[in-house]
Scaffold this active site. Structure first.
Site, PDB file in Angstrom:
ATOM      1  CG  ASP A 150     -15.610 -20.539 -14.004  1.00  0.00           C
ATOM      2  OD1 ASP A 150     -15.506 -21.645 -13.137  1.00  0.00           O
ATOM      3  OD2 ASP A 150     -16.793 -20.247 -13.930  1.00  0.00           O
ATOM      4  CG  ASP A 203     -14.636 -20.628 -22.762  1.00  0.00           C
ATOM      5  OD1 ASP A 203     -14.425 -20.896 -21.878  1.00  0.00           O
ATOM      6  OD2 ASP A 203     -15.470 -21.284 -23.498  1.00  0.00           O
ATOM      7  CB  CYS A 218     -19.836 -26.585 -10.401  1.00  0.00           C
ATOM      8  SG  CYS A 218     -18.896 -26.992 -11.866  1.00  0.00           S
TER       9      CYS A 218
END
Length: 395
Positions: free
Chosen positions: A326, A284, A353
């Site tokens: 994600d 990340d 999303c």
């Protein structure tokens, strides 16, 4: 017609982004706060060369799916928080199903025949446990109006549990331009952190609680900075973690990549599945996320936490048995998917999303001969047009 003009239209199919499509003299109009099949009076709010944006200011012939708004502060002249609060929960999920199916077919070349399902039995209200509020010129905090810098300082949003935002505007004066991050954690404790930017310098002050909030998934706990990312729906992290564990099918000795891994929720289940003879790389770009993952996963030596961009991190990797992604709302994109295909990763769990970027990424995978095995779409943001999509792809 000019900006601010009023006209009467009949709405058609829902569009991605929370509007319904209508037409006037051959021009497309994207109408907010309307349901399919309604006759509404609208006000034009934005003009483009080939289409307009508008908002419904009067419902002349309502849909049977229309209900009294479940969010008292949303709607025309209100906050932009809950753009489907006036639809029954069942109707809202049907609208989202139609939008996702349309995006997948148009942008991903994939026909999906599923339906949006509730994330849990929590219900459509009171599900959000992380909120960011801005401070306006009045020194009060509030939610933004739709596409506006103006704030609504009534904090009774339908998404928020009763009491979570109580007293934040009662007898308080906040510095204009500041932000409040409010978290109700898994110990039912409220944390409030004020962030103020002074040019290039940013100051942070804990107003209530502490800077770290306790979040739990299964038997494992995380101490997550109040200003860092964690799923906003109180049940989301657990639901997605269980689904990833099921679909990834990681086994002892395997290598797994957890990309855009955040605090390492998926790295935890992958690390436990591959055992000490396996390897998990979680990546990340946010430093706070990497620090949180390091602390939470310290008992899993098979998990390596990397604070870098996914593209740079993958450039030094050769292979994996499974990858979980994600990404943020913008999706993954061509460069990263090319790297996954070049590494011949045979099994991918992809989470998105935003319906359009998710559909685009599905199309990119399919161009590399990945097959869409399963798709689940969750109503993870009730009262809004947003969804969470999860796909299993194999090659």
């Amino acid at each position: 017609m000019t900006l601010g003009s009023h006209l009467t239209v009949v709405t058609g199919a829902p569009a991605n982004g929370g509007s319904c499509v209508a037409r006037h003299d051959g021009r497309v109009i994207f109408v907010r706060y309307a349901l399919p099949g309604e006759k509404v009076r609208v006000r034009v709010t934005a003009e483009r060369q080939s289409y307009w944006h508008a908002e419904a200011v009067e419902v002349i012939d309502p849909s049977p799916d229309r209900t009294e708004s479940l969010c008292p502060i949303a709607g025309v002249n209100g906050a932009g928080c809950c753009d489907l609060a006036f639809a029954t929960p069942e109707a809202a999920r049907a609208i989202k199903t139609q939008v996702v199916a349309d995006q997948l077919e148009r942008l991903g070349g994939h026909r999906w025949f599923g339906s949006v399902e509730p994330l849990s039995d929590a219900g459509p209200t009171g599900w959000r446990t992380r909120v960011r509020l801005d401070v306006g010129p009045s020194c009060r905090v509030g939610f933004h109006r739709y596409h506006s810098s103006a704030l609504v300082t009534d904090l009774h949003c339908g998404q928020v549990p009763t009491g979570m935002l109580d007293d934040l505007n009662a007898g308080r004066s906040w510095p204009p331009g500041g932000q409040l991050n409010v978290v109700l954690d898994d110990d039912a404790q409220r944390h409030v952190v004020l962030t103020v930017r002074h040019g290039r310098r940013v100051t942070t002050r804990v107003v209530e609680g502490s800077y770290h909030a306790v979040q739990r998934v299964g038997r494992r706990s995380w101490r997550v900075p109040v200003t860092a990312f964690w799923q906003s729906h109180r049940d989301a992290a657990g639901v997605y973690s269980r689904l990833v564990a099921d679909w990834a099918e990681a086994g002892v000795g395997m290598t797994a990549w957890d990309l855009y891994g955040g605090a390492g929720v998926f790295a935890a289940v992958l690390g436990e599945a591959v055992g000490e003879s396996g390897q998990v790389l979680t990546v990340d770009s946010a430093r706070a996320a990497a620090r949180t993952a390091h602390a939470a996963l310290a008992d899993l030596p098979q998990v390596a936490v990397v604070n870098d961009s996914v593209r740079r991190a993958l450039s030094s990797q050769s292979r994996a048995d499974v990858a979980v992604l994600d990404p943020p709302r913008t999706g993954v994109g061509r460069d990263v998917i090319n790297l996954l295909a070049a590494a011949r990763v045979p099994r991918i769990v992809h989470i998105g999303c935003e319906a359009a970027s998710f559909a685009r990424d599905i199309g990119l995978y399919r161009s590399h001969d990945y097959v869409v095995e399963k798709i689940k779409v969750f109503d993870a943001f009730p009262l809004t047009h947003h969804v969470e999509c999860v796909a299993l792809l194999t090659r």
